[in-house]
Design a protein around this motif. Structure first.
Motif, PDB file in Angstrom:
ATOM      1  N   ALA A  33       0.615  -1.230  -0.102  1.00  0.00           N
ATOM      2  CA  ALA A  33      -0.164  -0.122  -0.085  1.00  0.00           C
ATOM      3  C   ALA A  33       1.068   1.141   0.033  1.00  0.00           C
ATOM      4  O   ALA A  33       0.631   2.135  -0.610  1.00  0.00           O
ATOM      5  CB  ALA A  33      -0.873   0.014   1.073  1.00  0.00           C
ATOM      6  N   LEU A 141      -1.313   9.547   3.544  1.00  0.00           N
ATOM      7  CA  LEU A 141      -2.290   8.335   3.801  1.00  0.00           C
ATOM      8  C   LEU A 141      -2.189   7.525   2.600  1.00  0.00           C
ATOM      9  O   LEU A 141      -2.347   8.075   1.423  1.00  0.00           O
ATOM     10  CB  LEU A 141      -3.975   8.885   3.919  1.00  0.00           C
ATOM     11  CG  LEU A 141      -4.852   7.655   3.951  1.00  0.00           C
ATOM     12  CD1 LEU A 141      -4.875   7.016   5.307  1.00  0.00           C
ATOM     13  CD2 LEU A 141      -6.260   8.473   3.944  1.00  0.00           C
ATOM     14  N   HIS A 142      -1.510   6.169   3.092  1.00  0.00           N
ATOM     15  CA  HIS A 142      -1.559   5.256   1.675  1.00  0.00           C
ATOM     16  C   HIS A 142      -2.676   4.286   1.624  1.00  0.00           C
ATOM     17  O   HIS A 142      -2.803   3.526   2.737  1.00  0.00           O
ATOM     18  CB  HIS A 142      -0.303   4.465   2.060  1.00  0.00           C
ATOM     19  CG  HIS A 142       0.888   5.300   2.326  1.00  0.00           C
ATOM     20  ND1 HIS A 142       1.676   6.001   1.217  1.00  0.00           N
ATOM     21  CD2 HIS A 142       1.589   5.565   3.257  1.00  0.00           C
ATOM     22  CE1 HIS A 142       2.646   6.529   1.744  1.00  0.00           C
ATOM     23  NE2 HIS A 142       2.661   6.598   3.084  1.00  0.00           N
ATOM     24  N   LEU A 143      -3.288   4.390   0.802  1.00  0.00           N
ATOM     25  CA  LEU A 143      -4.835   3.310   0.630  1.00  0.00           C
ATOM     26  C   LEU A 143      -4.419   2.221  -0.292  1.00  0.00           C
ATOM     27  O   LEU A 143      -3.770   2.232  -1.393  1.00  0.00           O
ATOM     28  CB  LEU A 143      -5.787   4.240  -0.061  1.00  0.00           C
ATOM     29  CG  LEU A 143      -6.417   5.485   0.720  1.00  0.00           C
ATOM     30  CD1 LEU A 143      -7.310   6.181  -0.096  1.00  0.00           C
ATOM     31  CD2 LEU A 143      -6.743   4.871   2.113  1.00  0.00           C
ATOM     32  N   ARG A 145      -5.654  -2.096  -1.051  1.00  0.00           N
ATOM     33  CA  ARG A 145      -6.702  -3.127  -1.277  1.00  0.00           C
ATOM     34  C   ARG A 145      -7.180  -3.621   0.037  1.00  0.00           C
ATOM     35  O   ARG A 145      -8.196  -3.818   0.514  1.00  0.00           O
ATOM     36  CB  ARG A 145      -6.358  -3.987  -2.284  1.00  0.00           C
ATOM     37  CG  ARG A 145      -7.697  -4.951  -2.879  1.00  0.00           C
ATOM     38  CD  ARG A 145      -7.202  -5.828  -3.671  1.00  0.00           C
ATOM     39  NE  ARG A 145      -6.400  -5.496  -4.635  1.00  0.00           N
ATOM     40  CZ  ARG A 145      -6.397  -6.000  -6.127  1.00  0.00           C
ATOM     41  NH1 ARG A 145      -6.898  -7.062  -6.296  1.00  0.00           N
ATOM     42  NH2 ARG A 145      -5.497  -5.485  -6.881  1.00  0.00           N
ATOM     43  N   SER A 148      -4.811   0.160   4.926  1.00  0.00           N
ATOM     44  CA  SER A 148      -4.617   1.492   4.613  1.00  0.00           C
ATOM     45  C   SER A 148      -3.264   1.625   5.744  1.00  0.00           C
ATOM     46  O   SER A 148      -3.516   1.290   6.631  1.00  0.00           O
ATOM     47  CB  SER A 148      -5.746   2.411   4.848  1.00  0.00           C
ATOM     48  OG  SER A 148      -6.828   2.194   4.034  1.00  0.00           O
ATOM     49  N   LYS A 162      -8.720  -3.296   6.749  1.00  0.00           N
ATOM     50  CA  LYS A 162     -10.244  -3.380   6.227  1.00  0.00           C
ATOM     51  C   LYS A 162     -10.974  -4.262   7.096  1.00  0.00           C
ATOM     52  O   LYS A 162     -12.126  -3.982   7.528  1.00  0.00           O
ATOM     53  CB  LYS A 162     -10.400  -3.384   4.966  1.00  0.00           C
ATOM     54  CG  LYS A 162      -9.991  -1.833   4.254  1.00  0.00           C
ATOM     55  CD  LYS A 162     -10.284  -2.025   2.665  1.00  0.00           C
ATOM     56  CE  LYS A 162      -9.673  -1.003   2.186  1.00  0.00           C
ATOM     57  NZ  LYS A 162      -9.971  -0.855   0.519  1.00  0.00           N
ATOM     58  N   HIS A 170     -14.626   2.282   8.772  1.00  0.00           N
ATOM     59  CA  HIS A 170     -13.227   2.526   7.774  1.00  0.00           C
ATOM     60  C   HIS A 170     -13.395   3.621   7.192  1.00  0.00           C
ATOM     61  O   HIS A 170     -12.454   4.586   7.014  1.00  0.00           O
ATOM     62  CB  HIS A 170     -13.116   1.339   6.894  1.00  0.00           C
ATOM     63  CG  HIS A 170     -11.853   1.367   6.133  1.00  0.00           C
ATOM     64  ND1 HIS A 170     -11.671   1.689   4.937  1.00  0.00           N
ATOM     65  CD2 HIS A 170     -10.831   0.916   6.661  1.00  0.00           C
ATOM     66  CE1 HIS A 170     -10.442   1.812   4.413  1.00  0.00           C
ATOM     67  NE2 HIS A 170      -9.600   1.097   5.520  1.00  0.00           N
ATOM     68  N   ARG A 171     -14.326   4.234   6.506  1.00  0.00           N
ATOM     69  CA  ARG A 171     -14.736   5.212   5.868  1.00  0.00           C
ATOM     70  C   ARG A 171     -14.568   6.426   6.559  1.00  0.00           C
ATOM     71  O   ARG A 171     -13.791   7.484   6.327  1.00  0.00           O
ATOM     72  CB  ARG A 171     -16.100   5.310   5.009  1.00  0.00           C
ATOM     73  CG  ARG A 171     -15.977   4.715   3.517  1.00  0.00           C
ATOM     74  CD  ARG A 171     -17.346   4.829   3.035  1.00  0.00           C
ATOM     75  NE  ARG A 171     -18.235   3.928   3.799  1.00  0.00           N
ATOM     76  CZ  ARG A 171     -19.226   3.682   3.273  1.00  0.00           C
ATOM     77  NH1 ARG A 171     -19.491   3.920   1.984  1.00  0.00           N
ATOM     78  NH2 ARG A 171     -19.925   2.653   3.764  1.00  0.00           N
ATOM     79  N   ILE A 174     -10.999   6.826   7.645  1.00  0.00           N
ATOM     80  CA  ILE A 174     -10.101   7.453   6.454  1.00  0.00           C
ATOM     81  C   ILE A 174     -10.246   9.026   6.133  1.00  0.00           C
ATOM     82  O   ILE A 174      -9.563   9.852   5.992  1.00  0.00           O
ATOM     83  CB  ILE A 174     -10.368   6.552   5.075  1.00  0.00           C
ATOM     84  CG1 ILE A 174      -9.929   5.364   5.255  1.00  0.00           C
ATOM     85  CG2 ILE A 174      -9.732   7.268   4.006  1.00  0.00           C
ATOM     86  CD1 ILE A 174      -8.507   5.071   5.627  1.00  0.00           C
ATOM     87  N   GLN A 175     -11.457   9.402   6.379  1.00  0.00           N
ATOM     88  CA  GLN A 175     -11.888  10.690   6.488  1.00  0.00           C
ATOM     89  C   GLN A 175     -11.488  11.526   7.321  1.00  0.00           C
ATOM     90  O   GLN A 175     -10.840  12.804   7.037  1.00  0.00           O
ATOM     91  CB  GLN A 175     -13.423  10.819   6.398  1.00  0.00           C
ATOM     92  CG  GLN A 175     -14.062  12.434   5.920  1.00  0.00           C
ATOM     93  CD  GLN A 175     -15.332  12.492   5.988  1.00  0.00           C
ATOM     94  OE1 GLN A 175     -16.331  11.224   6.255  1.00  0.00           O
ATOM     95  NE2 GLN A 175     -15.847  13.674   5.424  1.00  0.00           N
ATOM     96  N   THR A 178      -7.347  11.842   6.841  1.00  0.00           N
ATOM     97  CA  THR A 178      -6.917  12.343   5.521  1.00  0.00           C
ATOM     98  C   THR A 178      -6.319  13.783   5.612  1.00  0.00           C
ATOM     99  O   THR A 178      -6.995  14.503   6.236  1.00  0.00           O
ATOM    100  CB  THR A 178      -7.930  12.339   4.300  1.00  0.00           C
ATOM    101  OG1 THR A 178      -8.528  11.057   4.180  1.00  0.00           O
ATOM    102  CG2 THR A 178      -7.528  13.209   3.076  1.00  0.00           C
TER     103      THR A 178
END
Length: 181
Positions: A33, A141-143, A145, A148, A162, A170-171, A174-175, A178
């Motif tokens: 990632a 931030l490294h996303l 599959r 992260s 994940k 998770h969303r 990440i938000q 970021t």
């Protein structure tokens, strides 16, 4: 800068927490990632550009007089090709140096617990004290599959698998992490 967590956080300020076991597969996924798109790899870009230069020089009318230059450029090309092929190993070493090296740790002590607050994360990494990582120090931030990776100044890393969170959590995470552009 990351500081040691000494104060107790109020429960109403706590958003959520998650935990996971660190293993070699997770570290490999995290390094992939961090590696990101292979076309953005600096050594890969330099390798391709050098290959174009080698072909251009070899096809030039003076190419036969420049064999020493061509031979040295080919040697540099081989080194760049090797580095680009092992770019994820570079990131894996960065993760291990930052405290995520699980070599020698028993399986039962490889558990990482991350507590999420509106302005910081508290990471309990195996073999270390809990660290308070302010969100203002998020560098990148490294996303990936499967995972992260949140990179903090220092360098400190928090891996976010994940599978350790629901899709919505998770969303939200990440938000939250970021970095502002």
């Amino acid at each position: 800068m990351a500081k040691k967590s000494t104060s107790k956080q109020s429960p109403d300020n706590h958003l959520f927490s998650f935990s996971y076991d660190v293993n070699h597969t997770l570290l490999e996924d995290a390094s992939l990632a961090m590696m990101g798109n292979r076309l953005r790899n600096p050594s890969n870009i330099a390798s391709v550009l050098l290959l174009i230069v080698i072909v251009f020089i070899a096809m030039s009318p003076n190419g036969r007089q420049l064999t020493l230059l061509l031979a040295s450029l080919v040697c540099v090309e081989v080194v760049l090709w090797f580095v680009s092929d092992h770019w994820n190993q570079f990131h894996l070493r960065r993760l291990k140096k930052a405290g995520l090296d699980i070599t020698g740790l028993p399986k039962e002590s490889r558990r990482v617990k991350v507590e999420v607050y509106p302005d910081h994360l508290v990471a309990n990494v195996p073999g270390k004290e809990a660290e308070e990582l302010p969100l203002s120090t998020v560098r990148k931030l490294h996303l990936g599959r499967e995972v992260s990776v949140v990179e903090f100044v220092g360098p400190r890393y928090v891996i976010v698998p994940k599978r350790a969170l629901s899709e919505q959590r998770h969303r939200d995470l990440i938000q939250l992490v970021t970095p502002a552009k």
